[in-house]
Write a protein that holds these residues in place. Structure first.
Motif, PDB file in Angstrom:
ATOM      1  N   GLY A 346      94.518  23.850  64.155  1.00  0.00           N
ATOM      2  CA  GLY A 346      93.734  22.730  63.569  1.00  0.00           C
ATOM      3  C   GLY A 346      94.103  21.414  64.694  1.00  0.00           C
ATOM      4  N   ASP A 347      93.917  20.342  64.167  1.00  0.00           N
ATOM      5  CA  ASP A 347      93.933  19.061  64.797  1.00  0.00           C
ATOM      6  C   ASP A 347      95.200  18.721  65.002  1.00  0.00           C
ATOM      7  OD1 ASP A 347      93.605  16.429  65.889  1.00  0.00           O
ATOM      8  OD2 ASP A 347      91.513  16.511  65.402  1.00  0.00           O
ATOM      9  N   PRO A 348      96.066  18.319  65.705  1.00  0.00           N
ATOM     10  CA  PRO A 348      97.431  18.175  65.702  1.00  0.00           C
ATOM     11  C   PRO A 348      97.545  16.445  65.280  1.00  0.00           C
ATOM     12  CG  PRO A 348      96.892  18.309  67.876  1.00  0.00           C
ATOM     13  CD  PRO A 348      95.690  18.862  67.349  1.00  0.00           C
ATOM     14  N   SER A 349      96.929  15.711  65.639  1.00  0.00           N
ATOM     15  CA  SER A 349      97.026  14.202  65.323  1.00  0.00           C
ATOM     16  C   SER A 349      96.612  14.055  63.850  1.00  0.00           C
ATOM     17  CB  SER A 349      96.276  13.253  66.367  1.00  0.00           C
ATOM     18  OG  SER A 349      94.848  13.885  66.347  1.00  0.00           O
ATOM     19  N   ARG A 350      95.740  14.762  63.669  1.00  0.00           N
ATOM     20  CA  ARG A 350      95.108  14.617  62.048  1.00  0.00           C
ATOM     21  C   ARG A 350      96.319  15.144  61.031  1.00  0.00           C
ATOM     22  NH1 ARG A 350      93.484  11.247  63.264  1.00  0.00           N
ATOM     23  NH2 ARG A 350      91.948  10.964  64.932  1.00  0.00           N
ATOM     24  N   LEU A 351      96.666  16.393  61.480  1.00  0.00           N
ATOM     25  CA  LEU A 351      97.856  16.872  60.713  1.00  0.00           C
ATOM     26  C   LEU A 351      98.959  16.186  60.528  1.00  0.00           C
ATOM     27  CD1 LEU A 351      97.250  20.557  61.549  1.00  0.00           C
ATOM     28  CD2 LEU A 351      96.887  19.426  59.521  1.00  0.00           C
ATOM     29  N   ALA A 352      99.374  15.498  61.809  1.00  0.00           N
ATOM     30  CA  ALA A 352     100.655  14.593  61.788  1.00  0.00           C
ATOM     31  C   ALA A 352     100.209  13.160  60.702  1.00  0.00           C
ATOM     32  CB  ALA A 352     100.646  13.817  63.021  1.00  0.00           C
ATOM     33  N   GLN A 353      98.898  13.028  60.973  1.00  0.00           N
ATOM     34  CA  GLN A 353      98.731  11.802  59.876  1.00  0.00           C
ATOM     35  C   GLN A 353      98.782  12.308  58.392  1.00  0.00           C
ATOM     36  OE1 GLN A 353      94.769  10.390  60.942  1.00  0.00           O
ATOM     37  NE2 GLN A 353      95.194   8.513  59.861  1.00  0.00           N
ATOM     38  N   VAL A 354      98.465  13.310  58.136  1.00  0.00           N
ATOM     39  CA  VAL A 354      98.653  13.962  56.772  1.00  0.00           C
ATOM     40  C   VAL A 354     100.343  13.644  56.486  1.00  0.00           C
ATOM     41  CG1 VAL A 354      98.677  16.331  55.307  1.00  0.00           C
ATOM     42  CG2 VAL A 354      96.745  15.681  56.894  1.00  0.00           C
ATOM     43  N   LEU A 355     100.840  14.289  57.254  1.00  0.00           N
ATOM     44  CA  LEU A 355     102.647  14.116  57.233  1.00  0.00           C
ATOM     45  C   LEU A 355     102.951  12.940  56.970  1.00  0.00           C
ATOM     46  CD1 LEU A 355     103.815  17.031  59.356  1.00  0.00           C
ATOM     47  CD2 LEU A 355     104.561  16.483  56.949  1.00  0.00           C
ATOM     48  N   ASN A 356     102.534  12.078  57.732  1.00  0.00           N
ATOM     49  CA  ASN A 356     102.793  10.621  57.823  1.00  0.00           C
ATOM     50  C   ASN A 356     102.487   9.879  56.647  1.00  0.00           C
ATOM     51  OD1 ASN A 356     104.083  10.605  60.242  1.00  0.00           O
ATOM     52  ND2 ASN A 356     102.265   9.986  61.514  1.00  0.00           N
ATOM     53  N   ASN A 357     101.153  10.175  55.791  1.00  0.00           N
ATOM     54  CA  ASN A 357     100.649   9.524  54.790  1.00  0.00           C
ATOM     55  C   ASN A 357     101.643   9.858  53.690  1.00  0.00           C
ATOM     56  OD1 ASN A 357      98.923   8.182  56.208  1.00  0.00           O
ATOM     57  ND2 ASN A 357      97.188   9.347  55.340  1.00  0.00           N
ATOM     58  N   LEU A 358     101.788  11.121  53.583  1.00  0.00           N
ATOM     59  CA  LEU A 358     102.655  11.737  52.593  1.00  0.00           C
ATOM     60  C   LEU A 358     104.171  11.331  52.585  1.00  0.00           C
ATOM     61  CD1 LEU A 358     101.524  15.427  52.231  1.00  0.00           C
ATOM     62  CD2 LEU A 358     100.876  13.561  50.657  1.00  0.00           C
ATOM     63  N   LEU A 359     104.675  11.108  53.574  1.00  0.00           N
ATOM     64  CA  LEU A 359     106.105  10.701  53.685  1.00  0.00           C
ATOM     65  C   LEU A 359     106.027   9.110  53.439  1.00  0.00           C
ATOM     66  CD1 LEU A 359     107.541  12.857  56.799  1.00  0.00           C
ATOM     67  CD2 LEU A 359     107.803  13.161  54.296  1.00  0.00           C
ATOM     68  N   ALA A 360     105.059   8.247  53.844  1.00  0.00           N
ATOM     69  CA  ALA A 360     105.003   6.935  53.743  1.00  0.00           C
ATOM     70  C   ALA A 360     104.811   6.548  52.359  1.00  0.00           C
ATOM     71  CB  ALA A 360     103.912   6.523  54.547  1.00  0.00           C
TER      72      ALA A 360
END
Ligand SMILES: Nc1ncnc2c1ncn2[C@@H]1O[C@H](COP(=O)(O)OP(=O)(O)OP(=O)(O)O)[C@@H](O)[C@H]1O
Ligand SMILES: [Mg+2]
Length: 455
Positions: A346-360
């Motif tokens: 997948g797309d690493p920066s988009r997946l990182a964004q998923v994680l960041n949004n959930l954790l935020a």
């Protein structure tokens, strides 16, 4: 037809019978009385009277009445001999009036007869009433044969007409099956979103027949639906393009505002001016995030291809939780990672964004002290990522639409975190672009987001 034929034949036959009867009556009255031949009555039978002379047909009944008494009565049988008549018919014989039209009467075991009466003057001047009768049985047999034939013919004709009608109707309506098939093929098409090519049409052979008209109407409707769908898709595309362009265009001036605000803050400033500039900076920053989010959503909507590389999710989760830890030191962050590294394409920066949004979310929408555990586990050829917190949970009225754009809670916590309501919309869009799914279950004390991603 059957009823009319039967009734008229009955009339004709009765007329003929009456005609014969009159002739027979004439002959019978002409018979000379022969007292020597009279036979005494036998039991219940009437006196038989004289034997029949020539010229009378079989089955004829001749009775003589003198002074209101039946003096003799007999029936001519098929062998030409006269047969006695039972005495129970006396009243029927006495009812016949001289000069009347022939009439029908039931004569017990003899069956039904047509009777007519005439008078004969004896040599001694007495008048004798002679009642002549003819059996209606041949007539009834003819009629019942006719009725049988009619019933059989009508039954066969109805059956034939039914079969022929069914075959004809089925053949005529066969094109209707084509209409139904086309309609169900169209209904199977995904018309709700994206570009839809509506090429299905009903083949119309005879546009003037009823079925042809249905087919033509359906085709016309499909033309309309097709152009409406094209119009819908075009306007969707225009709107997406507009959002993408607007977001893109806003980036540069926003960057400029932030830069100049930053620059101005370095000089000598009054307290008021410093505060204003700080507000300008932070607002511009928020706006930049919003614009970035909108641009990302517009690009995902447009189906822009994502980067597809091997992504080490374990690594991403570790980094994200570390960042969250720094941003929210008041929360308790727990990790549950498998020993083996977990990877997806997948797309690493988009997946990182998923994680960041959930954790935020787990950080900003819960009070300090909340425990947030992040889990990662391989499952059925994919990966399951869970983010669970024991905070107050998502408001029940918001829960069904948390993944919608600009859907956010009204709590003061959400407001002070400056939330926009795009975070989970982005999570959902990115996960969908990776052909994965995201679900949420929430109640006070436990909110769990589950993301599944295929390899
Ligand atoms: N872990 C959670 N606990 C409680 N409420 C939550 C949680 N996650 C999301 N929510 C609720 O769902 C809403 C939508 O979340 P979403 O991430 O889409 O938007 P946001 O966090 O408000 O804004 P943004 O993420 O764009 O800054 C939030 O406003 C919040 O009310
Ligand atoms: Mg959020």
């Amino acid at each position: 037809m059957g009823i009319v034929t039967t009734v008229s034949l009955n009339g004709i036959l009765v007329d003929q019978l009456d005609e014969n009867l009159r002739a027979t009556g004439g002959i019978a009255r002409g018979l000379p009385p022969d007292d020597s031949a009279r036979t005494p009555p036998d039991g219940d039978d009437l006196p038989a009277g004289a034997p029949f002379g020539p010229g009378l047909p079989f089955g004829v009944l001749v009775a003589e009445i003198t002074d209101g008494r039946v003096t003799s009565a007999a029936v001519l049988d098929r062998r030409g001999t006269s047969q006695p008549v039972p005495s129970e018919v006396t009243s029927a014989l006495l009812d016949v009036v001289v000069g009347d039209r022939p009439r029908s009467a039931e004569l017990g075991e003899l069956g039904s007869y047509r009777l007519v009466a005439g008078e004969r003057t004896e040599a001694d001047g007495d008048t004798v009433t002679v009642v002549t009768g003819q059996s209606e049985r041949p007539l009834q047999e003819t009629l019942s044969t006719l009725v049988t034939i009619e019933v059989v013919v009508v039954a066969v004709a109805l059956l034939g007409a039914g079969v022929a009608g069914a075959v004809a109707v089925r053949r005529e309506l066969r094109p209707l099956e084509e209409v139904a098939a086309t309609a169900s093929r169209v209904s199977a098409l995904p018309l709700a979103s994206g570009a839809v090519e509506l090429v299905e049409r009903v083949p119309v052979t005879n546009p003037r027949s009823e079925v042809g008209q249905v087919g033509t109407a359906l085709n016309r409707m499909l033309d309309h639906v097709g152009s409406a769908l094209e119009e819908r898709h075009a306007s969707e595309l225009r709107l997406r393009q507009f959002v993408a362009d607007a977001s893109h265009e806003l980036r540069t001036p926003l960057a400029a505002i932030r830069g100049y605000a930053e620059l101005s803050r370095r000089g000598e400033l009054t307290e008021e001016a410093a505060y204003s500039l700080q507000r300008i900076s932070s607002s511009a920053e928020r706006m930049s995030t919003l614009v970035e989010d909108l641009l990302l959503l517009a690009r995902l909507d447009a189906g822009r291809p994502l980067e597809r590389v091997e992504v080490d999710l374990t690594h991403l989760v570790l980094d994200a939780v570390n960042d969250a830890h720094v941003a929210g030191p008041g929360h308790r962050w727990l990790l549950d990672l498998p020993d083996e590294p977990v990877t997806v394409t997948g797309d690493p920066s988009r997946l990182a964004q998923v994680l960041n949004n959930l954790l935020a979310n787990a950080r900003t929408h819960t009070p300090p002290g909340t425990r947030v555990s992040v889990g990662l586990a391989p499952r059925d050829g994919g990966v399951v990522l869970t983010v669970v917190d024991d905070g107050p949970g998502i408001a029940p009225e918001l829960a069904p639409r948390v993944f919608e754009r600009f859907a956010r809670g009204s709590s003061s916590r959400s407001r002070e975190s400056g939330s926009t309501g795009l975070g989970l919309a982005i999570v959902s869009a990115v996960v969908a672009a990776h052909r994965g799914t995201v679900d949420v279950t929430s109640r006070p004390g436990r909110t769990e987001f589950t993301v599944t991603l295929p390899h």
